[in-house]
Design a protein around this motif. Structure first.
Motif, mmCIF file in Angstrom:
data_model
loop_
_atom_site.group_PDB
_atom_site.id
_atom_site.type_symbol
_atom_site.label_atom_id
_atom_site.label_comp_id
_atom_site.label_asym_id
_atom_site.label_seq_id
_atom_site.Cartn_x
_atom_site.Cartn_y
_atom_site.Cartn_z
ATOM 1 N N MET A 189 39.051 -12.318 30.776
ATOM 2 C CA MET A 189 40.290 -11.600 30.939
ATOM 3 C C MET A 189 40.338 -11.020 32.359
ATOM 4 O O MET A 189 39.348 -10.485 32.851
ATOM 5 C CB MET A 189 40.346 -10.492 29.888
ATOM 6 N N ILE A 190 41.483 -11.113 32.978
ATOM 7 C CA ILE A 190 41.661 -10.526 34.307
ATOM 8 C C ILE A 190 41.897 -9.029 34.155
ATOM 9 O O ILE A 190 42.812 -8.602 33.453
ATOM 10 C CB ILE A 190 42.847 -11.178 35.050
ATOM 11 N N VAL A 191 41.077 -8.236 34.800
ATOM 12 C CA VAL A 191 41.214 -6.780 34.775
ATOM 13 C C VAL A 191 42.064 -6.332 35.959
ATOM 14 O O VAL A 191 43.016 -5.571 35.805
ATOM 15 C CB VAL A 191 39.834 -6.084 34.810
ATOM 16 N N CYS A 192 41.729 -6.817 37.140
ATOM 17 C CA CYS A 192 42.461 -6.465 38.357
ATOM 18 C C CYS A 192 43.376 -7.639 38.718
ATOM 19 O O CYS A 192 42.914 -8.661 39.226
ATOM 20 C CB CYS A 192 41.493 -6.172 39.495
ATOM 21 N N VAL A 193 44.661 -7.472 38.428
ATOM 22 C CA VAL A 193 45.626 -8.542 38.685
ATOM 23 C C VAL A 193 45.829 -8.731 40.186
ATOM 24 O O VAL A 193 45.919 -9.865 40.665
ATOM 25 C CB VAL A 193 46.972 -8.234 37.984
ATOM 26 N N CYS A 194 45.868 -7.654 40.921
ATOM 27 C CA CYS A 194 46.112 -7.742 42.367
ATOM 28 C C CYS A 194 45.060 -8.586 43.077
ATOM 29 O O CYS A 194 45.374 -9.349 43.995
ATOM 30 C CB CYS A 194 46.151 -6.352 42.984
ATOM 31 N N ARG A 195 43.800 -8.432 42.669
ATOM 32 C CA ARG A 195 42.684 -9.134 43.328
ATOM 33 C C ARG A 195 42.077 -10.236 42.457
ATOM 34 O O ARG A 195 41.083 -10.839 42.842
ATOM 35 C CB ARG A 195 41.590 -8.136 43.711
ATOM 36 N N ARG A 196 42.665 -10.451 41.276
ATOM 37 C CA ARG A 196 42.209 -11.481 40.334
ATOM 38 C C ARG A 196 40.707 -11.364 40.039
ATOM 39 O O ARG A 196 39.939 -12.307 40.213
ATOM 40 C CB ARG A 196 42.556 -12.879 40.818
ATOM 41 N N VAL A 197 40.319 -10.182 39.576
ATOM 42 C CA VAL A 197 38.916 -9.941 39.221
ATOM 43 C C VAL A 197 38.838 -9.825 37.701
ATOM 44 O O VAL A 197 39.568 -9.049 37.086
ATOM 45 C CB VAL A 197 38.379 -8.654 39.887
ATOM 46 N N SER A 198 37.925 -10.593 37.122
ATOM 47 C CA SER A 198 37.805 -10.635 35.665
ATOM 48 C C SER A 198 36.830 -9.589 35.129
ATOM 49 O O SER A 198 36.018 -9.027 35.873
ATOM 50 C CB SER A 198 37.331 -12.020 35.229
ATOM 51 N N ASP A 199 36.905 -9.401 33.833
ATOM 52 C CA ASP A 199 35.965 -8.511 33.156
ATOM 53 C C ASP A 199 34.543 -9.052 33.269
ATOM 54 O O ASP A 199 33.592 -8.289 33.402
ATOM 55 C CB ASP A 199 36.353 -8.312 31.692
ATOM 56 N N GLN A 200 34.397 -10.366 33.266
ATOM 57 C CA GLN A 200 33.072 -10.975 33.402
ATOM 58 C C GLN A 200 32.456 -10.674 34.763
ATOM 59 O O GLN A 200 31.260 -10.414 34.867
ATOM 60 C CB GLN A 200 33.149 -12.477 33.180
ATOM 61 N N THR A 201 33.270 -10.688 35.808
ATOM 62 C CA THR A 201 32.771 -10.379 37.154
ATOM 63 C C THR A 201 32.317 -8.936 37.233
ATOM 64 O O THR A 201 31.231 -8.643 37.750
ATOM 65 C CB THR A 201 33.862 -10.657 38.209
ATOM 66 N N ILE A 202 33.122 -8.026 36.703
ATOM 67 C CA ILE A 202 32.768 -6.601 36.732
ATOM 68 C C ILE A 202 31.496 -6.366 35.923
ATOM 69 O O ILE A 202 30.583 -5.667 36.375
ATOM 70 C CB ILE A 202 33.927 -5.737 36.213
ATOM 71 N N ALA A 203 31.423 -6.964 34.735
ATOM 72 C CA ALA A 203 30.241 -6.792 33.879
ATOM 73 C C ALA A 203 28.992 -7.351 34.554
ATOM 74 O O ALA A 203 27.931 -6.711 34.536
ATOM 75 C CB ALA A 203 30.473 -7.466 32.535
ATOM 76 N N ARG A 204 29.090 -8.520 35.147
ATOM 77 C CA ARG A 204 27.944 -9.133 35.827
ATOM 78 C C ARG A 204 27.460 -8.246 36.976
ATOM 79 O O ARG A 204 26.258 -8.019 37.137
ATOM 80 C CB ARG A 204 28.310 -10.525 36.333
ATOM 81 N N CYS A 205 28.390 -7.731 37.760
ATOM 82 C CA CYS A 205 28.021 -6.856 38.885
ATOM 83 C C CYS A 205 27.375 -5.567 38.384
ATOM 84 O O CYS A 205 26.389 -5.097 38.948
ATOM 85 C CB CYS A 205 29.254 -6.539 39.720
ATOM 86 N N ALA A 206 27.946 -4.992 37.325
ATOM 87 C CA ALA A 206 27.397 -3.752 36.767
ATOM 88 C C ALA A 206 25.984 -3.977 36.248
ATOM 89 O O ALA A 206 25.091 -3.175 36.500
ATOM 90 C CB ALA A 206 28.304 -3.229 35.665
ATOM 91 N N ARG A 207 25.786 -5.076 35.542
ATOM 92 C CA ARG A 207 24.454 -5.379 34.989
ATOM 93 C C ARG A 207 23.423 -5.633 36.076
ATOM 94 O O ARG A 207 22.235 -5.402 35.880
ATOM 95 C CB ARG A 207 24.530 -6.584 34.057
ATOM 96 N N SER A 208 23.901 -6.083 37.231
ATOM 97 C CA SER A 208 22.966 -6.328 38.338
ATOM 98 C C SER A 208 22.638 -5.045 39.097
ATOM 99 O O SER A 208 21.844 -5.070 40.027
ATOM 100 C CB SER A 208 23.533 -7.373 39.302
ATOM 101 N N GLY A 209 23.265 -3.934 38.696
ATOM 102 C CA GLY A 209 22.945 -2.642 39.294
ATOM 103 C C GLY A 209 23.902 -2.164 40.373
ATOM 104 O O GLY A 209 23.641 -1.157 41.025
ATOM 105 N N MET A 210 25.007 -2.878 40.576
ATOM 106 C CA MET A 210 25.968 -2.455 41.594
ATOM 107 C C MET A 210 26.695 -1.191 41.155
ATOM 108 O O MET A 210 27.069 -1.053 39.990
ATOM 109 C CB MET A 210 27.008 -3.557 41.856
ATOM 110 N N ASP A 211 26.891 -0.269 42.087
ATOM 111 C CA ASP A 211 27.729 0.902 41.838
ATOM 112 C C ASP A 211 29.187 0.451 41.808
ATOM 113 O O ASP A 211 29.539 -0.596 42.348
ATOM 114 C CB ASP A 211 27.570 1.933 42.959
ATOM 115 N N PHE A 212 30.049 1.272 41.207
ATOM 116 C CA PHE A 212 31.465 0.909 41.162
ATOM 117 C C PHE A 212 32.035 0.792 42.568
ATOM 118 O O PHE A 212 32.835 -0.101 42.844
ATOM 119 C CB PHE A 212 32.268 1.917 40.334
ATOM 120 N N ASP A 213 31.608 1.664 43.457
ATOM 121 C CA ASP A 213 32.073 1.598 44.855
ATOM 122 C C ASP A 213 31.705 0.266 45.504
ATOM 123 O O ASP A 213 32.489 -0.293 46.276
ATOM 124 C CB ASP A 213 31.491 2.745 45.680
ATOM 125 N N ASP A 214 30.515 -0.250 45.180
ATOM 126 C CA ASP A 214 30.093 -1.545 45.708
ATOM 127 C C ASP A 214 30.972 -2.677 45.185
ATOM 128 O O ASP A 214 31.314 -3.597 45.924
ATOM 129 C CB ASP A 214 28.629 -1.828 45.351
#
Length: 73
Positions: free
Chosen positions: A1-26
């Motif tokens: 599912m696309i979470v950020c329509v403006c930048r076309r970022v999916s929930d999978q991308t956000i979850a993968r980044c979070a699981r890898s330890g990225m801060d939200f700012d990153d």
């Protein structure tokens, strides 16, 4: 599912980044999440907080009846 329509970022991308330890700012810097219109920020942050390691999230359940021990029943 696309979470950020403006930048076309999916929930999978956000979850993968979070699981890898990225801060939200990153994630914002790398993928542009919540940097344009901002409507996705609360959803994106909630998803990040669910998936980020080291952050404990309490899942509480409300019971209609008071707790009784099996020994008392």
């Amino acid at each position: 599912m696309i979470v950020c329509v403006c930048r076309r970022v999916s929930d999978q991308t956000i979850a993968r980044c979070a699981r890898s330890g990225m801060d939200f700012d990153d994630i914002q810097m790398e993928h542009g999440v919540a940097t344009q219109c901002g409507k996705c920020e609360s959803c994106a942050r909630a998803l990040w907080s669910e998936c980020a390691p080291g952050l404990s999230v309490a899942h509480l359940q409300k019971h209609d009846e008071p707790f009784q021990s099996a020994a008392l029943a």
